[in-house]
Design a protein around this motif. Structure first.
Motif, PDB file in Angstrom:
ATOM      1  N   THR A  12      -8.621 -16.383   7.926  1.00  0.00           N
ATOM      2  CA  THR A  12      -9.620 -15.578   7.229  1.00  0.00           C
ATOM      3  C   THR A  12      -8.917 -14.787   6.129  1.00  0.00           C
ATOM      4  N   VAL A  13      -9.507 -14.783   4.949  1.00  0.00           N
ATOM      5  CA  VAL A  13      -8.909 -14.118   3.791  1.00  0.00           C
ATOM      6  C   VAL A  13      -9.787 -12.948   3.358  1.00  0.00           C
ATOM      7  N   ALA A  14      -9.166 -11.792   3.166  1.00  0.00           N
ATOM      8  CA  ALA A  14      -9.864 -10.623   2.623  1.00  0.00           C
ATOM      9  C   ALA A  14      -9.149 -10.204   1.341  1.00  0.00           C
ATOM     10  N   TYR A  15      -9.924  -9.848   0.335  1.00  0.00           N
ATOM     11  CA  TYR A  15      -9.332  -9.424  -0.935  1.00  0.00           C
ATOM     12  C   TYR A  15     -10.279  -8.445  -1.619  1.00  0.00           C
ATOM     13  N   GLY A  16      -9.751  -7.715  -2.610  1.00  0.00           N
ATOM     14  CA  GLY A  16     -10.611  -6.775  -3.309  1.00  0.00           C
ATOM     15  C   GLY A  16      -9.829  -5.806  -4.164  1.00  0.00           C
ATOM     16  N   TYR A  17     -10.438  -4.631  -4.372  1.00  0.00           N
ATOM     17  CA  TYR A  17      -9.853  -3.630  -5.280  1.00  0.00           C
ATOM     18  C   TYR A  17     -10.115  -2.240  -4.718  1.00  0.00           C
ATOM     19  N   ASP A  18      -9.046  -1.453  -4.575  1.00  0.00           N
ATOM     20  CA  ASP A  18      -9.136  -0.082  -4.071  1.00  0.00           C
ATOM     21  C   ASP A  18      -8.391   0.819  -5.049  1.00  0.00           C
ATOM     22  N   GLU A  19      -9.107   1.359  -6.034  1.00  0.00           N
ATOM     23  CA  GLU A  19      -8.480   2.050  -7.164  1.00  0.00           C
ATOM     24  C   GLU A  19      -7.677   3.270  -6.730  1.00  0.00           C
ATOM     25  N   GLY A  20      -6.447   3.352  -7.253  1.00  0.00           N
ATOM     26  CA  GLY A  20      -5.596   4.506  -7.009  1.00  0.00           C
ATOM     27  C   GLY A  20      -4.777   4.428  -5.743  1.00  0.00           C
ATOM     28  N   LEU A  21      -5.089   3.478  -4.861  1.00  0.00           N
ATOM     29  CA  LEU A  21      -4.325   3.324  -3.620  1.00  0.00           C
ATOM     30  C   LEU A  21      -3.629   1.969  -3.626  1.00  0.00           C
ATOM     31  N   SER A  22      -4.255   0.988  -2.968  1.00  0.00           N
ATOM     32  CA  SER A  22      -3.640  -0.343  -2.972  1.00  0.00           C
ATOM     33  C   SER A  22      -3.971  -1.113  -4.241  1.00  0.00           C
ATOM     34  N   THR A  48      -1.038  -4.343  -5.276  1.00  0.00           N
ATOM     35  CA  THR A  48      -0.414  -4.002  -6.559  1.00  0.00           C
ATOM     36  C   THR A  48      -0.304  -2.504  -6.784  1.00  0.00           C
ATOM     37  N   GLY A  49      -0.880  -1.690  -5.897  1.00  0.00           N
ATOM     38  CA  GLY A  49      -0.915  -0.247  -6.102  1.00  0.00           C
ATOM     39  C   GLY A  49       0.246   0.492  -5.471  1.00  0.00           C
ATOM     40  N   LYS A  50       0.122   1.833  -5.470  1.00  0.00           N
ATOM     41  CA  LYS A  50       1.186   2.687  -4.958  1.00  0.00           C
ATOM     42  C   LYS A  50       1.270   2.643  -3.436  1.00  0.00           C
ATOM     43  N   ILE A  51       0.117   2.485  -2.779  1.00  0.00           N
ATOM     44  CA  ILE A  51       0.056   2.532  -1.321  1.00  0.00           C
ATOM     45  C   ILE A  51      -0.706   1.310  -0.826  1.00  0.00           C
ATOM     46  N   GLY A  52      -0.220   0.691   0.231  1.00  0.00           N
ATOM     47  CA  GLY A  52      -0.936  -0.454   0.772  1.00  0.00           C
ATOM     48  C   GLY A  52      -0.132  -1.155   1.846  1.00  0.00           C
ATOM     49  N   PHE A  53      -0.769  -2.101   2.517  1.00  0.00           N
ATOM     50  CA  PHE A  53      -0.101  -2.873   3.553  1.00  0.00           C
ATOM     51  C   PHE A  53       0.696  -4.011   2.919  1.00  0.00           C
ATOM     52  N   GLY A  54       1.802  -4.341   3.558  1.00  0.00           N
ATOM     53  CA  GLY A  54       2.589  -5.472   3.103  1.00  0.00           C
ATOM     54  C   GLY A  54       3.420  -5.172   1.874  1.00  0.00           C
ATOM     55  N   MET A  55       3.582  -6.184   1.046  1.00  0.00           N
ATOM     56  CA  MET A  55       4.485  -6.102  -0.102  1.00  0.00           C
ATOM     57  C   MET A  55       3.733  -5.743  -1.386  1.00  0.00           C
ATOM     58  N   ARG A  56       4.352  -4.863  -2.182  1.00  0.00           N
ATOM     59  CA  ARG A  56       3.793  -4.544  -3.497  1.00  0.00           C
ATOM     60  C   ARG A  56       4.289  -5.578  -4.504  1.00  0.00           C
ATOM     61  N   VAL A  57       3.356  -6.195  -5.232  1.00  0.00           N
ATOM     62  CA  VAL A  57       3.706  -7.262  -6.167  1.00  0.00           C
ATOM     63  C   VAL A  57       3.021  -7.016  -7.505  1.00  0.00           C
ATOM     64  N   SER A  58       3.353  -7.834  -8.479  1.00  0.00           N
ATOM     65  CA  SER A  58       2.731  -7.734  -9.797  1.00  0.00           C
ATOM     66  C   SER A  58       1.331  -8.337  -9.768  1.00  0.00           C
ATOM     67  N   ILE A  59       0.563  -8.027 -10.797  1.00  0.00           N
ATOM     68  CA  ILE A  59      -0.785  -8.583 -10.911  1.00  0.00           C
ATOM     69  C   ILE A  59      -0.724 -10.105 -11.034  1.00  0.00           C
TER      70      ILE A  59
END
Length: 275
Positions: A12-22, A48-59
């Motif tokens: 199952t895949v979840a994706y989206g946008y959480d401005e200012g956090l992940s 891609t944001g400052k805070i989030g689960f897993g690895m921070r990567v580029s857009i």
């Protein structure tokens, strides 16, 4: 925050946008890897944001993985179009209550009633530009020296680490607007001297060429002259870039945020009073 899910077996895949956090995020859940006791060990996460689960990567990287895990191309384009940003969400809410000027900028109704003469200038300016998906940026107002009206622009920045202060700050690309070879200076506006009733929540940063009166190439700024109808107290020359810094600490500020049409009245009064 906006979140979408693609249900599948076993993934199952979840994706989206959480401005200012992940910011942009991707979470992949694989039931085959599940640890039955607590459900852990089953996730692959990117953000891609400052805070989030897993690895921070580029857009660019997260776009690749969204496609790899089956997110349709049309949905990826929609996600990165800016449709789900807080600014666009607010614009959509305002559209229900206020009319939209030809520029596409939503005017504050009370602001228009109080400051219509100078507010009309910004309403006639170009609409907010589309921000680059490959660069971090904020909205600013550009006052060209040879133009009649101000222009909304997207100002890119890089995050820079200051070892001495042990902090990160945004380094704006002012050179693209003020000149690659120009030394720049800034004036900070944290209160409105002509209208103390207008309580400012954030500061305006007015940036310009350092020696515009003596460099021999900077011409009188027509935009400022037209804005003030020739009533400016200072001989402003050369291009000017206006950005907004968060908070009112004029000594130590590092975080820039989007400027908008409601800031224009303060900017107008700055040029009427500075001198």
């Amino acid at each position: 925050m906006v979140r979408f899910t693609i249900e599948g077996t076993p993934i199952t895949v979840a994706y989206g946008y959480d401005e200012g956090l992940s910011d942009y995020f991707l979470s992949v859940y694989d039931k085959r890897l599940e640890i039955k006791d607590d459900g852990g060990g089953s996730y692959f996460d990117l953000h891609t944001g400052k805070i989030g689960f897993g690895m921070r990567v580029s857009i660019e990287t997260i776009r690749v993985y969204l496609a790899r895990y089956g997110v349709p191309k049309k949905k990826i384009q929609e996600l990165f179009s800016g449709k789900y940003s807080e600014k666009n969400q607010k614009l959509q809410e305002n559209q229900k209550e206020f009319s939209i000027p030809k520029s596409g900028i939503i005017c504050n109704k009370s602001g228009c009633n109080q400051d219509w003469i100078n507010h009309k200038l910004i309403c006639d300016a170009l609409p907010y530009p589309v921000k680059s998906q490959s660069q971090q940026s904020v909205y600013g107002i550009y006052l060209p020296e040879d133009n009649d009206k101000p222009i909304f622009v997207s100002v890119s920045f890089k995050m820079v680490y200051d070892k001495e202060d042990n902090t990160h700050y945004q380094r704006l690309d002012k050179e693209s607007f003020l000149g690659k070879d120009a030394f720049t200076s800034s004036s900070v506006m944290a209160r409105n001297p002509l209208n103390p009733q207008r309580v400012m929540q954030n500061m305006l940063v007015i940036s310009y060429r350092d020696h515009f009166l003596k460099d021999g190439k900077s011409k009188t700024n027509k935009t400022v002259y037209n804005m003030t109808k020739g009533k400016l107290l200072h001989d402003w020359r050369g291009p000017i870039l206006v950005t907004k810094a968060e908070g009112l600490n004029i000594i130590d500020f590092h975080n820039y945020i989007d400027i908008d049409s409601s800031d224009f009245s303060d900017l107008f009064d700055f040029f009427l009073s500075y001198g």
